[in-house]
Design an enzyme around this catalytic site. Structure first.
Site, PDB file in Angstrom:
ATOM      1  N   GLU A   1      12.829  -4.509  -8.053  1.00  0.00           N
ATOM      2  CA  GLU A   1      13.734  -4.730  -6.924  1.00  0.00           C
ATOM      3  C   GLU A   1      15.028  -5.345  -7.461  1.00  0.00           C
ATOM      4  O   GLU A   1      15.080  -6.524  -7.797  1.00  0.00           O
ATOM      5  CB  GLU A   1      13.095  -5.657  -5.894  1.00  0.00           C
ATOM      6  CG  GLU A   1      11.821  -5.119  -5.266  1.00  0.00           C
ATOM      7  CD  GLU A   1      12.086  -4.147  -4.124  1.00  0.00           C
ATOM      8  OE1 GLU A   1      13.265  -3.883  -3.822  1.00  0.00           O
ATOM      9  OE2 GLU A   1      11.106  -3.672  -3.524  1.00  0.00           O
TER      10      GLU A   1
ATOM     11  N   TYR B   1       0.828  -1.198   0.000  1.00  0.00           N
ATOM     12  CA  TYR B   1       0.000   0.000   0.000  1.00  0.00           C
ATOM     13  C   TYR B   1       0.868   1.256   0.000  1.00  0.00           C
ATOM     14  O   TYR B   1       1.998   1.259   0.494  1.00  0.00           O
ATOM     15  CB  TYR B   1      -0.915   0.038   1.235  1.00  0.00           C
ATOM     16  CG  TYR B   1      -1.864  -1.122   1.337  1.00  0.00           C
ATOM     17  CD1 TYR B   1      -3.027  -1.164   0.588  1.00  0.00           C
ATOM     18  CD2 TYR B   1      -1.588  -2.198   2.178  1.00  0.00           C
ATOM     19  CE1 TYR B   1      -3.908  -2.235   0.674  1.00  0.00           C
ATOM     20  CE2 TYR B   1      -2.459  -3.275   2.284  1.00  0.00           C
ATOM     21  CZ  TYR B   1      -3.613  -3.291   1.522  1.00  0.00           C
ATOM     22  OH  TYR B   1      -4.474  -4.361   1.607  1.00  0.00           O
TER      23      TYR B   1
END
Length: 305
Positions: free
Chosen positions: A275, A256
């Site tokens: 990532e 979120y």
């Protein structure tokens, strides 16, 4: 001789000078000041291409993930050099790519935090002592290597109006209830200059896609909530194939209020968190060449869409 240095820490001053040197060296590049931080460090864009498709690539949201900054800078330099040379980049004619897409990069979203982690802010300086005192609220987090936030102690990837209240609830339950090295969401969405400027820039550019660069894990996050953006999974699978990274959904505890989450919610277009690398942040520069090789395909494939 390469302008982008990939064997030394990418501080704010080095990033700023590198951008200015690149723009001076390559007529295909341009830059503008996006904002200044609370501690007067500039956040600059670096733009290449003139095509109708528009994408935004942003990096170094988190201070100890600064290795993502030279990834974007080197990509732009290699792309610009390939245009000059009449060459390809990742098998695509660079000049044609530049006529197809405009790539807006924000190579260092969090220059204040980056300077703390890279040592550009030294012990005894006022800014170092401000951070050190905030760090004392969380003694289990290594200082300064564990620092992710800006120097006001706010996590710049927990600032966006996409489940921000849920992020606040989760992070508060984990003990991140005040400014510190990581995971403090701030007092309200977009209450930090850095996140507010990036959101405003994104609304102004109205891009077809964004990439948010982080470290580490060799993963690509592509979802937010239950929103299904047409074609997003398929493009994500191509990004994963190009890089060897794993296409996945973020865990409940970190899904979120991120930049990618907000973009998907607000624009209903593909957004991805990348990532890079593996290990413990800050990742060592010895990983850079591998990280760059893995991500070149992501950067070109995302540009093409």
């Amino acid at each position: 001789m390469a302008i982008v240095k990939t064997d030394v820490p990418m501080t704010h001053a080095r990033c700023e000078q590198t951008i200015l040197d690149l723009v001076s060296a390559f007529p295909s590049l341009r830059t503008e000041l996006l904002t200044d931080t609370a501690f007067d460090r500039s956040i600059r864009t670096l733009v290449i291409g003139t095509g109708p498709r528009k994408v935004i690539y942003a990096a170094a949201f988190h201070a100890n993930e600064w290795i993502t900054t030279p990834v974007l800078l080197k990509f732009v330099e290699d792309f610009a050099q390939a245009i000059v040379d009449g060459a390809d980049i990742y098998g695509v004619d660079a000049a044609t790519l530049a006529e197809t897409v405009t790539i807006y990069t924000v190579p260092m979203v969090n220059p204040d935090g980056v300077d703390l982690v890279t040592g550009a802010i030294v012990p005894g300086e006022v800014q170092y002592e401000i951070a050190r005192r905030l760090g004392e609220n969380y003694p289990a987090i290594a200082f300064p290597d564990g620092w992710k936030a800006n120097l006001l102690g706010v996590d710049l990837n927990l600032q966006y109006p996409a489940g921000w209240l849920m992020a606040r609830e989760i992070k508060f339950s984990q003990g991140y209830t005040r400014p510190g090295p990581r995971d403090y969401v701030g007092r309200a969405p977009l209450d930090q200059k850095e996140s507010r400027a990036l959101a405003g820039y994104t609304e102004y550019i109205d891009p077809d896609l964004i990439l948010a660069y982080h470290a580490q894990g060799r993963e690509i996050y592509w979802q937010f909530d239950d929103i299904e953006v047409p074609g997003s999974r398929e493009l994500g699978e191509r990004l994963a194939q190009a890089s060897g990274y794993t296409l996945t959904a973020p865990g409940e505890q970190s899904s979120y209020a991120g930049y990618k989450d907000w973009f998907i919610k607000a624009f209903r277009r593909p957004g991805y968190t990348i990532e890079v690398g593996s290990g413990t942040n800050p990742l060592p520069l010895e990983q850079f060449d591998e990280i760059y090789r893995d991500n070149l395909g992501i950067l070109v494939t995302a540009a093409l869409g």
